[in-house]
Scaffold this active site. Structure first.
Site, PDB file in Angstrom:
ATOM      1  N   LYS A 106       0.867  -1.183   0.000  1.00  0.00           N
ATOM      2  CA  LYS A 106       0.000   0.000   0.000  1.00  0.00           C
ATOM      3  C   LYS A 106       0.896   1.222   0.000  1.00  0.00           C
ATOM      4  O   LYS A 106       2.042   1.163   0.474  1.00  0.00           O
ATOM      5  CB  LYS A 106      -0.878   0.009   1.257  1.00  0.00           C
ATOM      6  N   ASP A 146      -6.911   4.363  -5.063  1.00  0.00           N
ATOM      7  CA  ASP A 146      -7.517   4.095  -3.753  1.00  0.00           C
ATOM      8  C   ASP A 146      -8.146   5.402  -3.301  1.00  0.00           C
ATOM      9  O   ASP A 146      -8.363   6.294  -4.137  1.00  0.00           O
ATOM     10  CB  ASP A 146      -6.412   3.617  -2.781  1.00  0.00           C
TER      11      ASP A 146
END
Ligand code: NAD
Length: 432
Positions: A106, A146
């Site tokens: 991430k 995201d």
């Protein structure tokens, strides 16, 4: 006391509990409860007013035993290294449970993207890649959109990476726009993926999907296609959807006596998932409080908005008729609400299984980029259905065999697969 744990401490706690159940070697557990690599860097950006501002960027690569790392990039004002660490770990489990050959990562930047101009956003995206390009790539680590990032930003990042390496490399990021290496079916993938797992759960529970009624929280990307799929794929009825109204700064639930028409609502929702209240009322929709969705007399609940929505407080409203909960959102259920579901024998499809359709389609995007050959939408969705169905049954089989809750079973499947890959690569024998 779970409230006091930050996201990473929570992720580690969940992992520790399953590691214990699996009787994992303490050394292996210690390896997996931390990310393998972390990058933290500063990105200077020349702003439109001529000033120079410096932003904090991150990339955390949790585990790549099963394949290149995979995970989104968030632009958020409250981003922290610990949030990125937690999310990278959850990506490892999500890819493993979906059985796609990818690891977990991430990234993020501490920034409020709505306060930047288009050129400033582009500079920031390119700056992130200038810091990270040696450590990302189709065979190393593949970012995606995201919170706070979108397909256009992925297009800029792909372009910057291609410039740095001197080769057109669309597979370095996924979630790209169509026409620039993106995949058909990505828009529908997460919501339809939710529905494929709901369909399989209904078969297991011997429920007739055409007689089922659902309540959905959210009307953004995931919820929209979960609603469409519930009606068009399963033949069921959606009693209501809720959404946050960004003009009135509060959430509302929209219901209709005949069940909502998701295709109609799609025509009156803005890109941020806010339904036009006046137009909905004009069309005969009843508008109630934001939490009302949870108290409806329905068989299925699909929280598909944000984390922590089904909690010790809101759970009190749940109808006795509810048999199935499909977690479209990430982390919608708090540990207290989870206990309630367990105690009342309500079947839960846990988030990192239920919403894995998005990352599965991202994997298909990388595959198409590698081949430089693009599949029609029907083919993407058919492959997605197959993957989600197999993933669901892998977890269900584990739950039945070990007599454990579906969430624990999903962790057990995922962690076992990652440990197996580490073993097969010789990482655990000292011979790597
Ligand atoms: P989105 O921003 O498109 O939509 C979010 C929706 O939730 C909007 O309709 C918003 O109004 C609504 N909402 C926000 N707060 C609410 C509240 N208090 N009550 C009712 N509605 C509320 O987001 P999305 O992409 O649909 O993602 C939803 C969830 O699914 C998030 O948890 C996300 O992390 C997760 N998820 C998304 C994907 C994907 O591919 N989009 C993949 C996996 C997981």
């Amino acid at each position: 006391m779970s409230e006091q744990l930050n996201a990473f401490e929570m992720a580690q706690k969940q992992f520790d509990a399953v590691a214990k159940q699996l009787n994992l070697d303490p050394g292996i557990a210690e390896t997996l409860r931390w990310p393998m690599r972390e990058f933290s860097f500063r990105i200077p950006v020349r702003m439109d007013d001529g000033s120079l501002r410096v932003f904090q960027g991150f990339r955390v690569q949790h585990n790549d035993a099963r394949g290149p790392n995979k995970g989104g990039i968030r632009f958020a004002a409250d981003e922290t290294l610990d949030t990125v660490r937690a999310l990278s770990m959850w990506m490892t489990w999500k890819c493993a449970v979906a059985d796609i050959p990818l690891g977990g990562s991430k990234g993020g930047i501490i920034v409020d993207p709505s306060a930047l101009s288009t050129t400033e956003k582009e500079s920031l995206c390119r700056g992130w890649v200038q810091n990270m390009w040696r450590n990302i790539g189709p065979r190393q680590d593949v970012p995606a959109p995201d919170v706070g990032t979108n397909p256009q930003m992925m297009g800029w990042m792909m372009d910057e990476y291609s410039k740095q390496v001197g080769q057109f490399t669309p597979g370095v990021v996924t979630g790209k726009p169509l026409g620039s290496g993106g995949s058909l079916g990505r828009t529908e993938a997460t919501g339809y993926g939710v529905i494929y797992t709901v369909r399989e759960a209904m078969k297991h529970l011997k429920l007739d999907s055409t007689k089922m009624v659902a309540a959905i929280q959210g009307f953004g990307n995931v919820a929209q296609y979960a609603a469409i799929g519930f009606v068009e794929i399963l033949g069921g009825k959606v009693a209501c959807v809720s959404c946050y109204d960004r003009h009135e700064k509060k959430a509302f639930t929209y219901s209709h006596k005949d069940g909502i028409d998701p295709r109609f609502l799609l025509t009156i929702v803005d890109p941020y998932g806010t339904i036009d209240k006046a137009k909905a009322q004009e069309a005969g929709y009843v508008v109630e409080d934001g939490d009302a969705w949870l108290g409806k007399d329905v068989d299925v609940l699909i929280p598909a908005a944000k984390e922590g929505q089904v909690n010790a407080e809101t759970i009190k409203k749940i109808s006795k008729r509810v048999k199935l909960v499909a977690e479209g959102a990430n982390g919608p259920t708090t540990p207290e609400a989870d206990e309630f579901f367990k105690k009342n024998n309500i079947f839960v499809i846990p988030d990192f299984l239920c919403n894995a359709g998005g990352v599965t389609c991202s994997y298909f995007e990388s595959v198409q980029n590698d081949m430089n050959f693009y599949w029609p939408k029907e083919e993407v969705l058919q492959k997605l259905d197959q993957k989600m169905t197999v993933a669901f049954h892998g977890v269900l089989d584990m739950a039945l065999e070990k007599k454990v809750y579906m969430r624990d079973a999903a962790y057990m499947v995922a962690i076992s697969r990652v440990v197996k890959a580490m073993e097969l690569r010789g990482w655990l024998t000292g011979e790597a």
